[in-house]
Design a protein around this motif. Structure first.
Motif, mmCIF file in Angstrom:
data_model
loop_
_atom_site.group_PDB
_atom_site.id
_atom_site.type_symbol
_atom_site.label_atom_id
_atom_site.label_comp_id
_atom_site.label_asym_id
_atom_site.label_seq_id
_atom_site.Cartn_x
_atom_site.Cartn_y
_atom_site.Cartn_z
ATOM 1 N N THR A 1 0.826 -1.214 0.000
ATOM 2 C CA THR A 1 0.000 0.000 0.000
ATOM 3 C C THR A 1 0.859 1.263 0.000
ATOM 4 N N SER A 2 2.140 1.111 -0.308
ATOM 5 C CA SER A 2 3.056 2.259 -0.319
ATOM 6 C C SER A 2 3.605 2.483 -1.721
ATOM 7 N N SER A 3 3.735 3.745 -2.103
ATOM 8 C CA SER A 3 4.290 4.078 -3.424
ATOM 9 C C SER A 3 5.806 4.287 -3.374
ATOM 10 N N LEU A 4 6.420 4.135 -2.190
ATOM 11 C CA LEU A 4 7.856 4.336 -2.065
ATOM 12 C C LEU A 4 8.622 3.338 -2.929
ATOM 13 N N ASP A 5 9.645 3.830 -3.621
ATOM 14 C CA ASP A 5 10.427 2.980 -4.501
ATOM 15 C C ASP A 5 11.913 3.215 -4.265
ATOM 16 N N VAL A 6 12.760 2.447 -4.946
ATOM 17 C CA VAL A 6 14.210 2.493 -4.709
ATOM 18 C C VAL A 6 14.962 3.275 -5.779
ATOM 19 N N GLN A 7 14.253 4.043 -6.599
ATOM 20 C CA GLN A 7 14.859 4.688 -7.757
ATOM 21 C C GLN A 7 15.607 5.977 -7.429
ATOM 22 N N GLY A 8 15.640 6.376 -6.150
ATOM 23 C CA GLY A 8 16.381 7.570 -5.775
ATOM 24 C C GLY A 8 15.523 8.811 -5.637
ATOM 25 N N ARG A 9 14.209 8.641 -5.757
ATOM 26 C CA ARG A 9 13.298 9.792 -5.622
ATOM 27 C C ARG A 9 12.673 9.868 -4.230
ATOM 28 N N ASP A 10 12.587 8.719 -3.560
ATOM 29 C CA ASP A 10 12.001 8.653 -2.222
ATOM 30 C C ASP A 10 13.136 8.450 -1.223
ATOM 31 N N PHE A 11 13.430 9.474 -0.446
ATOM 32 C CA PHE A 11 14.639 9.452 0.366
ATOM 33 C C PHE A 11 14.496 8.612 1.636
ATOM 34 N N GLU A 12 13.292 8.102 1.880
ATOM 35 C CA GLU A 12 13.127 7.141 2.961
ATOM 36 C C GLU A 12 13.723 5.783 2.572
ATOM 37 N N LEU A 13 13.956 5.590 1.264
ATOM 38 C CA LEU A 13 14.411 4.295 0.751
ATOM 39 C C LEU A 13 15.389 4.530 -0.404
ATOM 40 N N ILE A 14 16.666 4.710 -0.066
ATOM 41 C CA ILE A 14 17.674 5.027 -1.083
ATOM 42 C C ILE A 14 18.863 4.060 -1.004
ATOM 43 N N PRO A 15 18.616 2.755 -1.171
ATOM 44 C CA PRO A 15 19.728 1.792 -1.084
ATOM 45 C C PRO A 15 20.773 1.969 -2.170
ATOM 46 N N PHE A 16 20.401 2.613 -3.279
ATOM 47 C CA PHE A 16 21.348 2.842 -4.376
ATOM 48 C C PHE A 16 21.820 4.293 -4.425
ATOM 49 N N GLY A 17 21.490 5.077 -3.401
ATOM 50 C CA GLY A 17 21.847 6.486 -3.409
ATOM 51 C C GLY A 17 20.840 7.297 -4.198
ATOM 52 N N ALA A 18 21.230 8.525 -4.530
ATOM 53 C CA ALA A 18 20.355 9.439 -5.257
ATOM 54 C C ALA A 18 21.214 10.531 -5.885
ATOM 55 N N GLY A 19 20.594 11.333 -6.742
ATOM 56 C CA GLY A 19 21.325 12.441 -7.354
ATOM 57 C C GLY A 19 22.254 11.993 -8.461
ATOM 58 N N ARG A 20 23.169 12.862 -8.826
ATOM 59 C CA ARG A 20 24.036 12.586 -9.972
ATOM 60 C C ARG A 20 24.982 11.418 -9.727
#
Length: 494
Positions: free
Chosen positions: A414-433
């Motif tokens: 029921t959550s839209s959180l994903d690992v693509q680096g847009r949701d900072f609650e879930l950033i196993p691969f990091g985010a940004g450049r």
């Protein structure tokens, strides 16, 4: 800890100057983020422990999500919340985009040529473009899908062979071998290990040793005057490990030059062509470092994540039952999961996301460094400070996640959180450049391998241990490994 004891024994005049400066406030920046009071000489090194991601998470509960530490002669900023991570990795991404380079990564001058460690620059963009264009774009991944399917079939064949003999399978090693051959076929058009045997152990240990040494607290990083001494021998060992991988790459490059290309243009062909056209942007040293990055990061993170996922599923039989039911309903019992099936298997994907939340492959991400003073959340962060984003702590933050320490894949239904680096609650691969370029491959491979192993086999824990006794201890390095491998006996499903 060993490095603290050595630090006390290697007290220098420069450290004495540092103590005097600290005591009398000479040159002390104003409005630093909060943090524990440092001890003379070692600062806060004694607080790191053998599992720094856990120690730093506990300290953040006291000092807050933006925390400042003194580590020997260096300073560190630790980020432990989604909001603070968003500020660092998105809103001020450019200011925080440089790397803090551990001394061990200077072995063979690797940091001068590596896409992981280079600063944002023309060379870095060229290497990232090679990765994004030839390996990790949607079109490239679609083109190589048959390779991944073949490697998963080989993984199933190996498990069936082991199951017929009632032999346990080391899940991490088997996943490592599968991922290694997938990458080596993409890059070199060959297998680097026998897919049907329990081989590749030496290469896995080599990569594992690299990750452990790179993540190990190193006195040289905290007291730069010790570089020539290398008191813990970390750089010496890393030089040996890097050298062995570079030897393999060198042999394959020479063979390719003699052959004048492969039958089907692969990544090595592309790199050699680019190096001939523009040697100032990419040369042989860049190519070998690129391959080291791919093999070290790509194999270790994927195999570790699959091993943690299988461990959690085996510890929670109700999760295994739900996953098996979904797989049987959607694709049929005993079949291999295709990449096109992933979107039709939401519970399987929830298991993968929950694994990445609670067992992120790189618990502190790759360290960053700021080259100029930065203002963050009202605090002043001094020039030269290294930046650690504790995604392990963020994934277990009780203010974000209900039952944060429990493995509950259902939370993502029921959550839209994903690992693509847009949701900072879930950033196993990091985010940004500087987000991990291998993310598109990982989110294809993990559910396919996990789903296939669940759908094709029942599993008995080696030695007859009960589910609750599966060892969950961690081995800290740049990547987060299981301290003791998961060995389970596969029972083929007819």
């Amino acid at each position: 800890m060993e490095f603290v004891i050595i630090a006390l024994g290697l007290f220098s005049s420069c450290a004495l100057i540092g103590i005097i400066s600290t005591v009398f406030g000479i040159g002390k920046p104003k409005n630093l983020p909060p943090g524990p009071a440092p001890l003379p000489i070692i600062g806060n090194l004694h607080l790191l422990g053998d599992h720094p991601h856990q120690s730093l998470a506990n300290l953040a509960k006291i000092y807050g999500p933006v925390m400042f530490l003194k580590l020997g002669r260096t300073t560190a900023l630790v980020i432990s919340s989604a909001a603070a991570a968003k500020e660092v990795l998105q809103k001020q991404d450019l200011a925080f985009s440089s790397r803090h380079i551990p001394d061990a990564l200077n072995a063979h001058n690797h940091s001068h040529y590596s896409t992981v460690w280079l600063p944002v620059s023309t060379q870095w963009r060229t290497l990232r473009k090679i990765l994004n264009t030839n390996i990790f774009t949607g079109n490239s991944l679609d083109t190589n899908q048959h390779l991944r399917r073949k490697k998963v079939q080989e993984l199933v064949a190996y498990c069936r062979k082991a199951g017929a003999c009632k032999d346990p399978v080391d899940i991490g090693r088997a996943a490592f071998r599968t991922t290694l051959n997938l990458l080596s076929n993409t890059i070199f058009s060959i297998d680097l290990t026998d897919p049907y045997e329990d081989s590749g152990k030496e290469f896995k240990e080599l990569v594992g040793n690299i990750m452990v040494e790179a993540g190990k607290p190193n006195l040289v990083d905290f007291f730069p005057l010790l570089k020539k001494i290398d008191p813990q021998g970390i750089k010496r060992r890393m030089t040996h490990y890097f050298g062995k991988i570079f030897e393999i790459s060198e042999e394959l490059i020479e063979e390719r030059l003699v052959m004048n290309g492969s039958k089907h243009e692969d990544v090595l062909d592309v790199c050699l062509k680019l190096s001939q056209e523009n040697p100032d942007e990419i040369n042989r040293a860049h190519i070998k470092s690129l391959f080291l990055d791919l093999f070290a990061a790509g194999t270790d993170t994927t195999s570790n994540s699959l091993e943690w996922a299988m461990t959690e599923v085996l510890r929670n039989p109700h999760i295994m039952t739900k996953a098996k039911h979904e797989l049987e309903e959607v694709i049929g019992k005993g079949k291999i999961v295709e990449e096109s099936d992933i979107l039709k298997l939401p519970y399987l994907w929830c298991i993968v996301k929950e694994t990445l939340r609670i067992h992120p492959p790189v618990p502190l991400l790759i360290p960053r460094k700021i080259h100029s003073e930065v203002k963050l959340n009202g605090f002043i962060v001094p020039k030269g400070t290294q930046v650690l984003v504790n995604v392990w702590a963020i994934g277990r933050d009780s203010t974000t996640w209900d039952d944060s320490l429990m493995f509950k894949p259902e939370r993502f239904l029921t959550s839209s959180l994903d690992v693509q680096g847009r949701d900072f609650e879930l950033i196993p691969f990091g985010a940004g450049r500087r987000i991990c370029p291998g993310l598109p491959l990982a989110i294809r491979m993990l559910p396919v391998m996990l789903g296939t192993l669940i759908n094709n086999f029942d599993w008995n824990i080696d030695g007859g241990l009960r589910d609750k006794n599966i060892d969950m201890s961690e081995k800290f390095g740049i990547t987060l490994q299981k301290a003791n491998p998961l060995c389970v006996v596969p029972i083929p499903i007819d």
